[in-house]
Write a protein that holds these residues in place. Structure first.
Motif: not given
Lengths: 282, 251
Positions: B32-38
């Motif tokens: 369940h990995v969540d990651l957001c790179v802007e």
């Protein structure tokens, strides 16, 4: 040697043999370089030996063995390539099996073909003196296919031989070009079988390019030098074997092998001397 | 000299990972990995060995497909945009004795740009020269790839990634094979590049990279994010366990 030169003027079959050798050396230079730097000599060996299946079948059913060889080589290249791409763990075992199965099929066909026992030897060890003049055009056509395919897709071939993972990331269809490269190896194998037979093909496919690699450090340079070396070996082999009536294929291979060993030793010593001189100068 | 990144995808996140899980056979590597790179971020991805860092990178690069969850890079499925990602591997995936010059290796970063037939064009070679300039390795351009030291090779691989004019740069342990001085050099260079590129860097050295990155993502099967100031004893403790925290603090 001088007997060979005077005979060369008189006998058309010698001229044909010389030209066949030179045409084959284009393949051995261009594709041999890929085989050496990509380290797929074992795969090339597998393709070369399984070709006997196609040649035997051609003989049995009565069509041109050259055509049979070409079809068998392409089929076995695709098979071996697919094995390498999808079953990485058992690669060497499976290639070894295909290698032997192809030969076994060929020998069964040849055994059941009446009156052709002598063909087996010329398939295995080649007979450049028996190349029909008409086949030269076919060989030249295959050379054209090899050289133009490599020139057209040079980037992709360089990328997949150098760094498959990076090529995949840059959107190169790696599997397609890998199989295409093996098909080009197959075509080269068929060209070279005319000259030295399928058992000795692997030597002409690797030795000239490996010798070139001792001195040059670019693919293009290796291809050019390997082609020249291949042409030199086949011509010299033809000339030296003519007088004492030796089989030509093995003579060519022994010359190539001797030059390779000398070159490996001398380039090794040259490098060491150069390094020592640099260290002393510092 | 540095060019502005082509803003083709507008303002959406550069990397978006939503609820991704991945396992090799029995071993669950990501959960369940969540990651957001802007856009414009400099994200450090840290975690212990076998914590799933390399797997997550392969998923972002499109070399693996997620078994559950969703990954978008530049708004698309990763394999569709892999030529807009600059990737610097930890270990070179090529034989060191290959007969090829540094210049030719860097030019290969141009694969997939413009015509794909025949040899590289003058524009490709010019882009390769610019990239070598940028990593201060122009003097190596004629050298054979096998004659480079670890640090030099790292720069050349970075140049190869830059030659393709990527929008995001992904580096896997860029300093694993070089000394401390070289480590600082590489990260100073990355800090400069960050002015125009989004950067995601994997490292095992949490203390070192927190001086440079804007955010740290800690991955040990599950993922936790921290601003750099928040990477304190608790975060390290959670990630590596008690014994490692002691070592890390004596650093």
């Amino acid at each position: 040697m001088s007997a060979f030169l005077s005979a060369l003027g008189d006998y058309a079959f010698l001229q044909t043999a010389l030209i066949a050798g030179l045409l084959a050396s284009v393949g051995c230079g261009v594709i041999g370089t890929f085989v050496v730097v990509k380290r797929i000599a074992f795969m090339a060996g597998g393709i070369a030996h399984s070709v006997l299946g196609g040649m035997g079948a051609a003989l049995y059913f009565g069509f041109d063995p050259f055509l049979g060889a070409l079809i068998a080589a392409i089929l076995s290249a695709l098979l071996i390539g697919t094995v390498r791409l999808s079953w990485k763990t058992q690669e060497d075992t499976l290639i070894g099996a295909l290698w032997a199965i192809g030969m076994a099929i060929g020998i069964l066909f040849i055994a059941k073909t009446p009156g052709y026992a002598s063909d087996l030897m010329s398939f295995l060890f080649g007979n450049i003196l028996l190349v029909p003049a008409g086949e030269l055009w076919l060989m030249a056509g295959l050379d054209l296919v090899l050289v133009s395919t490599v020139a057209l897709f040079y980037r992709q071939f360089l990328a997949i031989t150098f760094d498959e993972e990076f090529a995949r990331l840059r959107g190169v269809p790696v599997a397609f070009f890998y199989l295409l490269l093996l098909c080009l190896v197959a075509v080269t194998v068929v060209l070279l079988i005319q000259v030295v037979g399928l058992i000795l093909v692997i030597a002409l496919l690797t030795l000239p390019a490996a010798i070139a690699g001792h001195y040059l450090h670019s693919l293009g340079g290796m291809m050019l030098l390997a082609t020249l070396l291949g042409g030199g070996f086949t011509s010299l082999g033809l000339a030296l074997s003519y007088g004492p009536d030796l089989p030509t294929g093995p003579t060519i291979i022994l010359i190539a092998g001797a030059v390779y060993v000398l070159s490996a030793l001398s380039s090794h010593f040259l490098r060491r001397r150069l390094a020592a001189r640099r260290a002393r100068a510092a | 000299m540095p060019k502005a990144p082509s803003q083709t995808t507008g303002s959406g996140p550069i990397v978006q990972i939503a609820d991704v899980s991945f396992s090799y056979g029995d071993a669950l590597v990501l959960e369940h990995v969540d990651l957001c790179v802007e856009r414009g971020e400099f994200v450090g991805l840290v975690g212990p060995n076998a914590g799933g860092k390399s797997t997550l990178l392969k998923l972002i690069l499109g070399l693996l497909e997620p078994q559950a969850g969703r990954i978008r890079v530049l708004g698309e499925v990763p394999s569709q945009v892999s030529d807009r990602i600059g990737y610097v591997p930890q270990f070179p995936s090529f034989p060191r004795d290959f007969p090829i010059s540094v210049e030719q290796v860097v030019t290969m970063g141009r694969l997939g740009i413009g015509s794909s037939l025949g040899w590289y064009r003058a524009a490709d070679r010019a882009a390769a020269r610019r990239a070598l300039d940028e990593v201060e390795a122009s003097d190596l351009s004629k050298r054979r790839i096998g004659t480079l030291s670890g640090g030099q090779l790292q720069r050349v691989l970075l140049a190869r990634a830059l030659a393709g004019e990527p929008e995001i740069l992904i580096l896997d342990e860029p300093t694993a094979n070089i000394d401390q001085r070289g480590e600082t050099d590489v990260f100073d260079l990355l800090a400069t590049l960050n002015a125009r590129l989004t950067i995601l860097v994997v490292s095992h050295d949490i203390a070192f990279i927190s001086d440079y990155v804007s955010r740290v993502a800690c991955l040990n099967r599950t993922l936790t994010c921290h601003g750099t100031s928040a990477v304190d004893g608790d975060a390290i403790h959670q990630l590596y366990g008690d014994r490692v925290r002691l070592v890390d603090h004596s650093h």
